[in-house]
Motif scaffolding. Structure first.
Motif, short mmCIF file in Angstrom:
data_model
loop_
_atom_site.label_atom_id
_atom_site.label_comp_id
_atom_site.label_asym_id
_atom_site.label_seq_id
_atom_site.Cartn_x
_atom_site.Cartn_y
_atom_site.Cartn_z
N THR A 1 -7.88 11.46 -6.63
CA THR A 1 -8.92 10.75 -5.88
C THR A 1 -8.99 9.31 -6.37
O THR A 1 -8.62 9.01 -7.50
CB THR A 1 -10.29 11.44 -6.05
N ALA A 2 -9.50 8.45 -5.52
CA ALA A 2 -9.47 7.02 -5.83
C ALA A 2 -10.77 6.35 -5.40
O ALA A 2 -11.52 6.86 -4.57
CB ALA A 2 -8.29 6.34 -5.13
N HIS B 1 2.80 10.29 6.17
CA HIS B 1 2.44 9.20 7.07
C HIS B 1 0.93 8.99 7.02
O HIS B 1 0.16 9.92 7.29
CB HIS B 1 2.88 9.52 8.50
N CYS B 2 0.53 7.75 6.71
CA CYS B 2 -0.89 7.38 6.63
C CYS B 2 -1.18 6.35 7.72
O CYS B 2 -0.52 5.31 7.77
CB CYS B 2 -1.24 6.81 5.26
N LEU B 3 -2.14 6.65 8.54
CA LEU B 3 -2.53 5.75 9.62
C LEU B 3 -4.01 5.41 9.45
O LEU B 3 -4.87 6.29 9.45
CB LEU B 3 -2.31 6.40 10.99
N VAL B 4 -4.29 4.12 9.29
CA VAL B 4 -5.66 3.65 9.17
C VAL B 4 -6.18 3.36 10.57
O VAL B 4 -5.72 2.44 11.24
CB VAL B 4 -5.73 2.39 8.28
N LEU B 5 -7.15 4.18 10.99
CA LEU B 5 -7.71 4.02 12.33
C LEU B 5 -8.77 2.93 12.37
O LEU B 5 -8.93 2.25 13.39
CB LEU B 5 -8.31 5.34 12.81
N ALA C 1 0.83 -1.21 0.00
CA ALA C 1 0.00 0.00 0.00
C ALA C 1 0.86 1.26 0.00
O ALA C 1 0.56 2.23 -0.71
CB ALA C 1 -0.93 -0.01 1.21
N ALA C 2 1.94 1.26 0.78
CA ALA C 2 2.83 2.42 0.81
C ALA C 2 3.48 2.64 -0.55
O ALA C 2 3.61 3.78 -1.02
CB ALA C 2 3.89 2.24 1.88
N SER C 3 3.88 1.56 -1.22
CA SER C 3 4.46 1.69 -2.55
C SER C 3 3.46 2.23 -3.55
O SER C 3 3.80 3.07 -4.40
CB SER C 3 5.00 0.33 -3.00
N PHE C 4 2.21 1.78 -3.46
CA PHE C 4 1.19 2.27 -4.38
C PHE C 4 0.92 3.75 -4.15
O PHE C 4 0.79 4.53 -5.11
CB PHE C 4 -0.10 1.46 -4.18
N LEU C 5 0.84 4.18 -2.91
CA LEU C 5 0.62 5.59 -2.60
C LEU C 5 1.76 6.46 -3.12
O LEU C 5 1.55 7.54 -3.68
CB LEU C 5 0.44 5.79 -1.11
N GLN C 6 2.98 5.99 -2.94
CA GLN C 6 4.13 6.76 -3.40
C GLN C 6 4.15 6.87 -4.92
O GLN C 6 4.36 7.95 -5.48
CB GLN C 6 5.42 6.12 -2.89
N CYS D 1 -12.52 -0.53 1.38
CA CYS D 1 -12.09 0.62 0.57
C CYS D 1 -11.00 1.41 1.30
O CYS D 1 -10.96 2.64 1.23
CB CYS D 1 -13.28 1.53 0.25
N CYS D 2 -10.12 0.68 1.97
CA CYS D 2 -9.12 1.33 2.81
C CYS D 2 -8.06 2.05 1.99
O CYS D 2 -7.69 3.19 2.29
CB CYS D 2 -8.48 0.28 3.71
N LEU D 3 -7.57 1.42 0.93
CA LEU D 3 -6.50 2.01 0.14
C LEU D 3 -6.98 3.25 -0.61
O LEU D 3 -6.28 4.26 -0.67
CB LEU D 3 -5.95 0.97 -0.84
N ALA D 4 -8.18 3.19 -1.19
CA ALA D 4 -8.71 4.35 -1.89
C ALA D 4 -8.94 5.51 -0.94
O ALA D 4 -8.66 6.68 -1.27
CB ALA D 4 -10.01 3.99 -2.61
N THR D 5 -9.42 5.24 0.27
CA THR D 5 -9.62 6.29 1.26
C THR D 5 -8.29 6.89 1.67
O THR D 5 -8.18 8.10 1.91
CB THR D 5 -10.35 5.73 2.48
N ALA D 6 -7.24 6.07 1.73
CA ALA D 6 -5.91 6.59 2.06
C ALA D 6 -5.40 7.53 0.98
O ALA D 6 -4.75 8.53 1.28
CB ALA D 6 -4.94 5.42 2.27
N VAL D 7 -5.69 7.22 -0.29
CA VAL D 7 -5.28 8.12 -1.38
C VAL D 7 -5.99 9.46 -1.25
O VAL D 7 -5.38 10.53 -1.36
CB VAL D 7 -5.58 7.47 -2.74
#
Length: 283
Positions: free
Chosen positions: A191-192, A157-161, A132-137, A166-172
């Motif tokens: 947006t994702a 820094h992304c922290l999933v609470l 996920a970190a690699s995809f975001l970068q 749909c966690c990865l798209a929300t992180a984007v």
């Protein structure tokens, strides 16, 4: 920091190697737009429900240059931006080739209490978090004007609470909000959206962050820049190989939610501006 939001009017250089032939010769730029291929009524209703579940907030983390918080259904993500700061020595040893642009480093972490199904997770990053970190970068770096900050490093820094799908798209979406709040110049908002296909099903379903349709055997996450009409990134996770037409159908379903999230995030950023600056142009 400028009073206007740092969305650049410059034309983003098109990287043809990033945007073509992602899966078996599919040219994602050639996919029909939502206006050319209207979605069914049931699908449109599901997309409207997805849009209504977004909730944005910014500047929640102190001692950072920017931060963002996004709730999407029951999924909650918090992102913070640190920098610009001095780059690591490993970067400077590359004959100065990387000194002309800032380096974006992304850290992605699931809180120990984020997933109710998997229980508490380890504090060490696992393969899912590293992917996920690699995809975001890879998705966010091309959208930033990193050439404006040479010889520096930016940490995201992304922290999933809470992870309810749909966690990865929300992180984007949350990371894009944090980067804009940090005053970093961008070519366009990113947006994702994510679609999944449960085991034994043939149709793609949008993940809406309520845990009802997450954890399918196959999923496609699409990150899109609406103003530039470019795909910023796509991640396909499948237990078995997917046909090109299946990936193409998933991208078409993701496109409208990406556009609606773009409009919602853009309006939120406009509302955060002072009254005198609300006429500022945002891509």
């Amino acid at each position: 920091r400028n009073s206007q939001l740092p969305i650049s009017d410059h034309v983003m250089p098109l990287d043809r190697y990033r945007n073509t032939a992602l899966v078996d010769g599919i040219d994602v730029r050639a996919l029909p737009l939502a206006g050319d291929c209207p979605a069914p009524a049931s699908e449109g209703k599901q997309q409207q429900q997805q849009q209504q579940q977004h909730w944005f907030q910014r500047r929640l983390v102190q001692d950072t240059v920017g931060s963002g918080y996004v709730e999407f259904g029951d999924t909650k993500v918090l992102c913070s931006v640190h920098g610009p700061m001095e780059p690591k020595r490993s970067v400077l040893t590359d004959a100065g080739a990387e000194q002309s642009r800032a380096q974006l480093q992304v850290y992605y972490k699931l809180a120990p209490f984020a997933s109710h199904q998997a229980g508490r997770v380890s504090y060490l990053p696992d393969e899912t978090e590293r992917r996920a970190a690699s995809f975001l970068q890879d998705t966010l770096a091309p959208s930033l004007r990193l050439d404006r900050l040479p010889k520096s490093r930016i940490e995201l820094h992304c922290l999933v609470l809470e992870d309810a799908g749909c966690c990865l798209a929300t992180a984007v979406n949350c990371a894009c909000l944090a980067l804009v709040d940090a005053g970093l110049e961008m070519y366009d908002l990113v947006t994702a959206a994510t679609v999944c296909r449960p085991v034994g099903a043939t149709d793609w379903q949008l993940e809406v962050g309520d845990g009802s349709n997450s954890g399918g055997s196959s999923s496609v996450t699409l990150a899109y820049m609406r103003s530039l009409r470019q795909v910023a990134g796509m991640l396909v996770e499948a237990a078995e190989p997917l046909q090109p037409r299946e990936v193409s159908a998933a991208c078409r379903i993701c496109e409208d939610p990406c556009k609606m999230t773009h409009s919602s995030l853009r309006q939120f950023l406009l509302d955060c501006l002072p009254a005198d600056d609300r006429t500022a142009k945002i891509a």
